[in-house]
Write a protein that holds these residues in place. Structure first.
Motif, short mmCIF file in Angstrom:
data_model
loop_
_atom_site.label_atom_id
_atom_site.label_comp_id
_atom_site.label_asym_id
_atom_site.label_seq_id
_atom_site.Cartn_x
_atom_site.Cartn_y
_atom_site.Cartn_z
N PRO A 1 7.37 -10.64 -13.67
CA PRO A 1 6.19 -10.57 -12.80
C PRO A 1 5.62 -9.16 -12.86
CG PRO A 1 8.18 -10.44 -11.48
CD PRO A 1 8.62 -10.72 -12.90
N ILE A 2 4.34 -9.04 -12.56
CA ILE A 2 3.65 -7.76 -12.63
C ILE A 2 3.31 -7.28 -11.22
CG2 ILE A 2 1.53 -6.60 -13.41
CD1 ILE A 2 1.52 -8.50 -15.81
N LEU A 3 3.50 -5.98 -11.01
CA LEU A 3 3.19 -5.33 -9.75
C LEU A 3 2.16 -4.24 -10.03
CD1 LEU A 3 5.88 -4.12 -7.18
CD2 LEU A 3 3.83 -2.80 -7.63
N LEU A 4 1.05 -4.29 -9.32
CA LEU A 4 0.11 -3.16 -9.38
C LEU A 4 0.58 -2.15 -8.34
CD1 LEU A 4 -3.41 -4.84 -9.75
CD2 LEU A 4 -1.75 -4.21 -11.51
N ALA A 5 1.25 -1.10 -8.80
CA ALA A 5 1.91 -0.17 -7.88
C ALA A 5 0.95 0.84 -7.27
CB ALA A 5 3.04 0.56 -8.60
N GLU A 6 -0.08 1.19 -8.01
CA GLU A 6 -1.13 2.07 -7.50
C GLU A 6 -2.46 1.57 -8.04
OE1 GLU A 6 -0.60 6.33 -8.00
OE2 GLU A 6 1.56 6.06 -8.21
N VAL A 7 -3.37 1.25 -7.13
CA VAL A 7 -4.70 0.83 -7.54
C VAL A 7 -5.66 1.26 -6.45
CG1 VAL A 7 -4.32 -1.48 -6.56
CG2 VAL A 7 -6.17 -1.12 -8.20
N ALA A 8 -6.83 1.73 -6.86
CA ALA A 8 -7.85 2.12 -5.89
C ALA A 8 -9.15 2.40 -6.62
CB ALA A 8 -7.42 3.35 -5.09
N ALA B 1 0.84 -1.20 0.00
CA ALA B 1 0.00 0.00 0.00
C ALA B 1 0.87 1.25 0.00
CB ALA B 1 -0.93 0.03 1.21
N TYR B 2 0.29 2.32 -0.48
CA TYR B 2 0.80 3.65 -0.14
C TYR B 2 -0.03 4.16 1.02
CZ TYR B 2 1.58 8.61 0.04
OH TYR B 2 1.88 9.86 0.51
N VAL B 3 0.63 4.72 2.04
CA VAL B 3 -0.08 5.34 3.16
C VAL B 3 0.44 6.76 3.32
CG1 VAL B 3 -0.52 3.15 4.35
CG2 VAL B 3 1.57 4.43 4.86
N SER C 1 -0.33 -3.03 -4.58
CA SER C 1 -0.17 -1.91 -3.65
C SER C 1 -1.37 -0.98 -3.76
CB SER C 1 1.14 -1.16 -3.97
OG SER C 1 1.31 -0.07 -3.08
N TRP C 2 -2.23 -1.01 -2.75
CA TRP C 2 -3.42 -0.16 -2.73
C TRP C 2 -3.02 1.28 -2.41
CZ3 TRP C 2 -8.38 -1.40 -4.04
CH2 TRP C 2 -9.36 -0.44 -3.77
#
Length: 430
Positions: free
Chosen positions: A244-251, A31-33, A298-299
């Motif tokens: 591999p794939i990373l969802l770095a920002e999703v919301a 996550a980003y916080v 990463s939400w």
């Protein structure tokens, strides 16, 4: 349009049980916080209300910052048993409209880059040799957008990427995983993210950022996870099957959100009857069932343009997140992708995989060795399953939907005012 089922705890529990039998932890939770790791409070607050703690924490840093600040931020994140994902933006606060990629390529930032590398190595050295943290380095993200000065410059991006990678390799840097991150919507002049790809030999993760904006822009509508990600996901898996794939920002927005004029939002509240809980349920269950190349998520857990967060006053989605994240498929433990020193990049910006020679070894003697890029790839492949191979193993790729919606979004974002674009690109430091 993909319609979400009405959210119920029972339905979500049943969905999770479908994947429980024999499932192994295949996607790390991140996550980003708020506050970019400057303190541990927001990390602890999210960990306290979720089923599993975070294994990756995103932070934003520009070329105004170095390890004087990053050592504090990264240490706080590591103290919570997570890996820092440093979103390294080639920009300065005093020159937000300046594209620094050309300056990087011309050597104008060498002193800053070398100092950054030295700071990273000094920070890593504060940990025991067998416990030195891995850093995910997400350089010049969302390069296919029009809100950052480095966007819409594929040749500059590829050259700067390889320039930086080579400088890191020649300095003997280890414990860094390079994250190449596109926006899910192409808001540029090329409409092809492969134009920006610097090469398999200098990329460890491919990555995507994507949001459900709801109906808050006149050119957007409530769209599901598949409509947001299936098309760019298929593009990554098809073109870069070893990554591999990373969802770095999703919301997702909240149905209760109303258009925020600061960001040029001039839509309506026609999504008021939708459910963010259902959106979150659908996302994490679909990843398990249809998106095997996604190995970290990463939400974007803050309220910026809209109410993206899962927890906090007025936010929903946490109940669904906790039920799905409890599944064994999702891991709270960061597992390094790379277990060997990176091979130096060749000076070309070719997208082909080649053998590279002459880089310094990471062993400390400065002795030059001949290192094969394929050796690096074999380490990657032995550590994790790869995208296309694993997708084939489950006999299907996700059905691609929502392409017309993404095209409409792209056209809409191109028409935003400069003030709206400036608000979008503003650093997410609170």
């Amino acid at each position: 349009m993909c319609k979400h089922p009405i959210f119920t705890l029972h339905a979500l529990t049943v969905a999770c049980c479908l994947y429980a039998g024999g499932a192994h932890a295949s996607a790390m939770l991140g996550a980003y916080v708020d506050y970019d790791g400057w303190n541990t409070t927001t990390i602890d607050q999210l960990n306290a209300v979720t089923t599993k703690p975070l294994s990756v924490v995103n932070l934003f840093s520009g070329f105004d910052q170095d390890w004087t600040s990053l050592s504090v931020q990264a240490t706080n994140i590591v103290s919570r048993h997570a890996a820092p994902m440093i979103t390294w933006m080639p920009s300065q606060s005093a020159r937000p409209d300046s594209n620094l990629l050309g300056e990087i390529n011309n050597g104008q930032w060498n002193a800053y880059i070398d100092n950054w590398i030295a700071g990273l190595k000094n920070w890593q050295a504060t940990y025991p040799a067998d416990k030195r943290p891995t850093v995910l380095l997400r350089f010049a993200h969302e390069f296919n957008g029009n809100w950052y000065a480095w966007g819409n410059d594929p040749d500059g991006l590829k050259k700067a990427w390889r320039y930086l990678y080579t400088r890191f390799a020649e300095a003997g840097v280890t414990g860094v995983e390079w994250v190449w991150c596109a926006n899910n919507v192409n808001v540029d002049s090329y409409n092809d993210i492969t134009r920006y790809y610097p090469g398999d030999d200098v990329v460890d993760w491919t990555s995507l950022d994507g949001y459900n904006w709801g109906s808050n822009y006149s050119f957007t509508q409530w769209k599901g996870f598949a409509e947001t990600f299936s098309a760019p996901y298929a593009k990554l898996v098809t073109n870069y099957p070893t990554k591999p794939i990373l969802l770095a920002e999703v919301a997702s927005a909240e149905p209760a959100d109303v258009p925020n004029p600061l960001y040029g939002q001039n839509g309506n509240d026609s999504d008021a009857g939708q459910s963010k809980e259902a959106w979150v349920q659908d996302m994490y269950t679909r990843i398990m069932a249809e998106y095997p190349a996604i190995r970290a998520v990463s939400w974007f857990n803050t309220n910026k343009e809209l109410s993206w967060a899962l927890n906090g006053a007025g936010n929903t989605g946490l109940v669904a997140y906790n039920v799905v994240a409890a599944n064994g498929y999702y891991s709270p433990v960061f597992t390094p992708l790379i277990t060997a020193a990176p091979a130096p990049a060749t000076p070309t910006d070719s997208n082909t995989t080649t053998n590279t020679k002459g880089g310094k070894s990471g062993g400390g003697g400065g002795k030059k060795t001949s290192t094969s890029t394929m050796t690096t790839l074999s380490v990657t492949e032995s550590t994790r399953d790869t995208g296309l191979q694993r997708a084939l193993a489950v006999s299907h790729m996700p059905v691609v939907v929502g392409e017309k919606l993404l095209e409409r979004e792209a056209e809409g974002f191109r028409s935003l005012s400069q003030s709206a674009l400036q608000a979008l690109r503003k650093e997410r430091v609170r």
